[in-house]
Design a protein around this motif. Sequence first.
Motif, PDB file in Angstrom:
ATOM      1  N   LEU C 122       1.053  -1.221   0.087  1.00  0.00           N
ATOM      2  CA  LEU C 122       0.037   0.094  -0.056  1.00  0.00           C
ATOM      3  C   LEU C 122       0.936   1.394   0.133  1.00  0.00           C
ATOM      4  CD1 LEU C 122       0.392   0.663   3.256  1.00  0.00           C
ATOM      5  CD2 LEU C 122      -1.322  -0.829   3.408  1.00  0.00           C
ATOM      6  N   LYS C 123       0.254   2.429  -0.228  1.00  0.00           N
ATOM      7  CA  LYS C 123       0.950   3.780  -0.127  1.00  0.00           C
ATOM      8  C   LYS C 123       0.755   4.156   1.493  1.00  0.00           C
ATOM      9  CE  LYS C 123      -0.276   5.811  -4.696  1.00  0.00           C
ATOM     10  NZ  LYS C 123      -1.466   4.948  -5.040  1.00  0.00           N
ATOM     11  N   TRP C 124       1.806   4.873   1.970  1.00  0.00           N
ATOM     12  CA  TRP C 124       1.737   5.346   3.176  1.00  0.00           C
ATOM     13  C   TRP C 124       2.320   6.724   3.566  1.00  0.00           C
ATOM     14  CZ3 TRP C 124       6.462   5.666   5.952  1.00  0.00           C
ATOM     15  CH2 TRP C 124       7.607   5.209   5.351  1.00  0.00           C
ATOM     16  N   ARG C 125       2.117   7.430   4.570  1.00  0.00           N
ATOM     17  CA  ARG C 125       2.672   8.601   5.232  1.00  0.00           C
ATOM     18  C   ARG C 125       2.357   8.633   6.505  1.00  0.00           C
ATOM     19  NH1 ARG C 125       0.372  12.145   1.132  1.00  0.00           N
ATOM     20  NH2 ARG C 125      -1.634  12.037   2.644  1.00  0.00           N
ATOM     21  N   GLU C 126       3.240   9.260   7.115  1.00  0.00           N
ATOM     22  CA  GLU C 126       3.309   9.396   8.665  1.00  0.00           C
ATOM     23  C   GLU C 126       3.481  10.741   9.210  1.00  0.00           C
ATOM     24  OE1 GLU C 126       5.915   6.759  10.681  1.00  0.00           O
ATOM     25  OE2 GLU C 126       5.313   7.732  12.596  1.00  0.00           O
ATOM     26  N   VAL C 127       2.502  11.430   8.985  1.00  0.00           N
ATOM     27  CA  VAL C 127       2.532  12.893   9.681  1.00  0.00           C
ATOM     28  C   VAL C 127       1.351  13.252  10.396  1.00  0.00           C
ATOM     29  CG1 VAL C 127       3.658  13.793   7.336  1.00  0.00           C
ATOM     30  CG2 VAL C 127       1.111  13.859   7.447  1.00  0.00           C
ATOM     31  N   GLU C 160      -4.817   3.616  -1.307  1.00  0.00           N
ATOM     32  CA  GLU C 160      -4.672   2.707  -2.356  1.00  0.00           C
ATOM     33  C   GLU C 160      -3.843   3.171  -3.509  1.00  0.00           C
ATOM     34  OE1 GLU C 160      -6.932   0.254  -2.439  1.00  0.00           O
ATOM     35  OE2 GLU C 160      -8.287   0.678  -0.791  1.00  0.00           O
ATOM     36  N   PHE C 161      -3.560   1.938  -4.143  1.00  0.00           N
ATOM     37  CA  PHE C 161      -4.044   0.574  -4.339  1.00  0.00           C
ATOM     38  C   PHE C 161      -3.349  -0.267  -3.098  1.00  0.00           C
ATOM     39  CE2 PHE C 161      -3.020  -3.710  -6.061  1.00  0.00           C
ATOM     40  CZ  PHE C 161      -4.365  -4.053  -5.869  1.00  0.00           C
ATOM     41  N   PHE C 162      -4.251  -0.835  -2.418  1.00  0.00           N
ATOM     42  CA  PHE C 162      -3.915  -1.855  -1.268  1.00  0.00           C
ATOM     43  C   PHE C 162      -4.006  -3.302  -1.991  1.00  0.00           C
ATOM     44  CE2 PHE C 162      -5.749  -3.647   2.889  1.00  0.00           C
ATOM     45  CZ  PHE C 162      -4.436  -4.272   3.447  1.00  0.00           C
TER      46      PHE C 162
ATOM     47  N   PRO D 237       4.356   4.074  -3.029  1.00  0.00           N
ATOM     48  CA  PRO D 237       5.361   5.047  -2.618  1.00  0.00           C
ATOM     49  C   PRO D 237       4.767   5.643  -1.151  1.00  0.00           C
ATOM     50  CG  PRO D 237       3.794   5.964  -4.219  1.00  0.00           C
ATOM     51  CD  PRO D 237       3.555   4.452  -3.966  1.00  0.00           C
ATOM     52  N   ASN D 238       5.664   6.798  -0.866  1.00  0.00           N
ATOM     53  CA  ASN D 238       5.486   7.330   0.469  1.00  0.00           C
ATOM     54  C   ASN D 238       5.322   8.701   0.042  1.00  0.00           C
ATOM     55  OD1 ASN D 238       7.886   8.339   2.985  1.00  0.00           O
ATOM     56  ND2 ASN D 238       5.561   8.234   3.235  1.00  0.00           N
ATOM     57  N   PRO D 239       4.119   9.180  -0.533  1.00  0.00           N
ATOM     58  CA  PRO D 239       3.822  10.607  -1.021  1.00  0.00           C
ATOM     59  C   PRO D 239       3.722  11.605   0.138  1.00  0.00           C
ATOM     60  CG  PRO D 239       1.806   9.300  -0.977  1.00  0.00           C
ATOM     61  CD  PRO D 239       2.689   8.402  -0.416  1.00  0.00           C
ATOM     62  N   LYS D 240       4.403  12.785  -0.240  1.00  0.00           N
ATOM     63  CA  LYS D 240       4.385  13.969   0.609  1.00  0.00           C
ATOM     64  C   LYS D 240       2.866  14.522   0.786  1.00  0.00           C
ATOM     65  CE  LYS D 240       8.980  15.685   0.841  1.00  0.00           C
ATOM     66  NZ  LYS D 240       9.862  16.644  -0.089  1.00  0.00           N
ATOM     67  N   ILE D 241       2.628  14.961   1.853  1.00  0.00           N
ATOM     68  CA  ILE D 241       1.163  15.699   1.983  1.00  0.00           C
ATOM     69  C   ILE D 241       1.505  17.007   1.020  1.00  0.00           C
ATOM     70  CG2 ILE D 241       1.762  17.118   3.992  1.00  0.00           C
ATOM     71  CD1 ILE D 241      -1.346  15.915   4.732  1.00  0.00           C
ATOM     72  N   GLY D 242       0.258  17.254   0.548  1.00  0.00           N
ATOM     73  CA  GLY D 242       0.242  18.641  -0.243  1.00  0.00           C
ATOM     74  C   GLY D 242       0.628  18.058  -1.631  1.00  0.00           C
ATOM     75  N   TRP D 243       0.834  16.886  -1.998  1.00  0.00           N
ATOM     76  CA  TRP D 243       1.206  16.581  -3.319  1.00  0.00           C
ATOM     77  C   TRP D 243       0.118  17.040  -4.209  1.00  0.00           C
ATOM     78  CZ3 TRP D 243      -2.268  13.515  -5.852  1.00  0.00           C
ATOM     79  CH2 TRP D 243      -3.174  12.622  -4.961  1.00  0.00           C
TER      80      TRP D 243
END
Lengths: 247, 247, 247, 247
Positions: C122-127, C160-162, D237-243
Amino acid sequence: MPIRVTVWNEFRHEKAEGPKFDLVRSHYPDGIHEAIASHLRKSADFQVGTAWLDQPEHGLTDEVLARTDVLTWWAHGHHAAVGDAIVSRVCQRVLDGMGLIVLHSGHASKPFTRLMGTSGKLKWREVGEREILWVTKPGHPILAGIHDHFVLPHEEMYGEFFDVPEPQETLLISSFTGGEVFRSGMTWQRGAGKIFYLRPGHETYPTYKDANILKIIENAVKWAAPVTGGTVLPGFPNPKIGWVDEK
Amino acid sequence: MPIRVTVWNEFRHEKAEGPKFDLVRSHYPDGIHEAIASHLRKSADFQVGTAWLDQPEHGLTDEVLARTDVLTWWAHGHHAAVGDAIVSRVCQRVLDGMGLIVLHSGHASKPFTRLMGTSGKLKWREVGEREILWVTKPGHPILAGIHDHFVLPHEEMYGEFFDVPEPQETLLISSFTGGEVFRSGMTWQRGAGKIFYLRPGHETYPTYKDANILKIIENAVKWAAPVTGGTVLPGFPNPKIGWVDEK
Amino acid sequence: MPIRVTVWNEFRHEKAEGPKFDLVRSHYPDGIHEAIASHLRKSADFQVGTAWLDQPEHGLTDEVLARTDVLTWWAHGHHAAVGDAIVSRVCQRVLDGMGLIVLHSGHASKPFTRLMGTSGKLKWREVGEREILWVTKPGHPILAGIHDHFVLPHEEMYGEFFDVPEPQETLLISSFTGGEVFRSGMTWQRGAGKIFYLRPGHETYPTYKDANILKIIENAVKWAAPVTGGTVLPGFPNPKIGWVDEK
Amino acid sequence: MPIRVTVWNEFRHEKAEGPKFDLVRSHYPDGIHEAIASHLRKSADFQVGTAWLDQPEHGLTDEVLARTDVLTWWAHGHHAAVGDAIVSRVCQRVLDGMGLIVLHSGHASKPFTRLMGTSGKLKWREVGEREILWVTKPGHPILAGIHDHFVLPHEEMYGEFFDVPEPQETLLISSFTGGEVFRSGMTWQRGAGKIFYLRPGHETYPTYKDANILKIIENAVKWAAPVTGGTVLPGFPNPKIGWVDEK
């Protein structure tokens, strides 16, 4: 709190004249609905009522439906006699969460075909051949206590293609002496309501005295009952943008 | 052999009086149906016709439907004006194998809700917010050539819960600026007919000029087209026992 | 009879050195497993045990699994440390009927990906952005008592995509501040075992103190529990022809 | 552009000593793979290769798989002889979009059971009884040109319960002389790859000379082929917020 079940039946075959109907009466002197209802009444899990076609509003008044958690529907010859307003009422209750157990020739009933969006048509033959029902989803609550298969010595045949939407789950598949097969137990959901179709139950055989069939109906009623404290829907509103930050 | 598509539209917004409708006309001077049809006409894969609400029989005569492989349906404000007999005709054709692509507010149209068996209701908001559509089923033919997501800068919002049956496949999920989500691309089958619902397409935005949306519609028409030499069904007969040994 | 639940946790983040791990400890001084287990222990419906990675056999001996009706699995960083023999044991128990609730980053765990047959990527982001979870299947037992949506103010993003198989049911879809969406509650069955995946639960946020999340886990444990007197399977035998007439 | 098919076979039964294997050879002097491959080669739609167990890397090198759109897999007795590294390679290609057609006893093969996450077990009997295959999803591309049923005079029996996940679609159900039933045609998707299982094909019967079976395999190869210009995935991927606003 017990599950409130309404067992619906056409209840015309049992009262008609002629040798075929004498046979129906011999199996179900009080009507098919009483065979099912009397089984369910043995358990404190259920609070059971009955209703039939020739009652006012077919026994399905707003009051009756409002206090019905699960409706079972047996019908074989008089689908057209069911009024459209009552059908709409039943379908709306299903969308709102009432469970619906459709039995045998209920496949062609108005509530079922309207909820499915298909014709519900199938092949058929009435010679009293043997039906073997095979489990295809072990572990499903509707199959609790059922072996990998069971046999009904004499039944009407229903054969594929059965014109229903791809089910969410296929629980039972039948084979018949003549070589046909049928998806005899299937589930769907419409709105918040769960739907289960169970094939056997021709009126000239004592199918609703079979222990496996009664157990499956009992399990299905439990499975289809609305969940306590269900999902809380706000209807279908037109929310303002920014609502999430106003909380 | 080309796929015979009929692009159906209410075609009333485009002809109405008032500033909102001037805006619709500015995007779709020849009607929404022509935006879709003119795109499909660029390919030799399709043979394209159009039809709309105010034609006799809504342009959907027996003859037109008989030569339609896939019907696309755009509607937003005049669902009730569609005659029940025409709806029955459309639904029967779907069961017989015609593909149906339901666009945007077609979610509440008579053919779609009748085939689904549910209300088709949803949340909504019209402020022109941003919609991001995310792919949830890569590899599906309807998504050929589509990236993992695409953005529509301005659209009407539709939000869950969307009252449709559990789909066979969820292809696209949208998020909106306001925080709502929606299953924007889903498939079902009814009888032999394939059905695809695609969410975007509010009349005041140029959504049917968006390359991704047009590509998805084009893909969906190919996916929904009946199979050449389809399945050969004998109807729903009453076969004699022993038929299998007589062959 | 209470449902026997084993709450499994990596239980390493909570014991590690550094500011990030101090934060984890501040939310879960006794470990994430205890946050979940202590909630379940409030109800007489459950008999709750816990187990974690650094115990012998990861706390999942044959004896423990034999008396586990439902296993919950939280893991985020040490999937590779789980021994393959234990994974096989867990998966076999699922096929035999044990329920499995996979939490958050359990999406990449060995038991889950082996049962799915896909990568679980999956995609991910940790903010710490906002997550809104939307109900897409009202009336489902796992959603009992849940409103049409709820908000987690801060969570890791999964997008997604998961890469999982088309679920049997999609119960929840999330949107995130950044615009991504995710199917956050899904069900599958493998053999006789029911599987539920629930997305939220990053270790640096107090997600397992959220009333909605705890209610969903509680509901899911009940839903996933094996049915009393389940289906009786004879294994996978080699029956003689004629068996049906010998009965 | 033709679909590039690789027809895989154990190709051991056809070369073994003894009366049973003489029988296999009488039906398939060049191997089961050649019966299938030679049929597909008649059409310009396919570019056909073959591969078998005793070739280096079982004939499934990275190069071969890279130029394979659809892989068909026949195996009956030597599943354990397939190396795990090759199995991983095949499964990864399926997730990336390669179609997989699993034939007969491929139900117990490593690639199939790994992609399913279940045991693939079933009941069985080898007495050459009659199999009737019934269509349960008319209109599906895999069933193009198939009547509502067809008969194989002699086949091995496979019986339910068949331990696979609930399929996306059930296309065919078999009945056997002995009374058993089996879901003989089912579809699933894993990652971007489509999977079809087709039951018949025991090596001692000329099943791969049956016109219906060959037609179904041919249809299935077309259905399972990756879509031209498929979905464009960016990986995970690990996209940035605000993309979304930066575009």
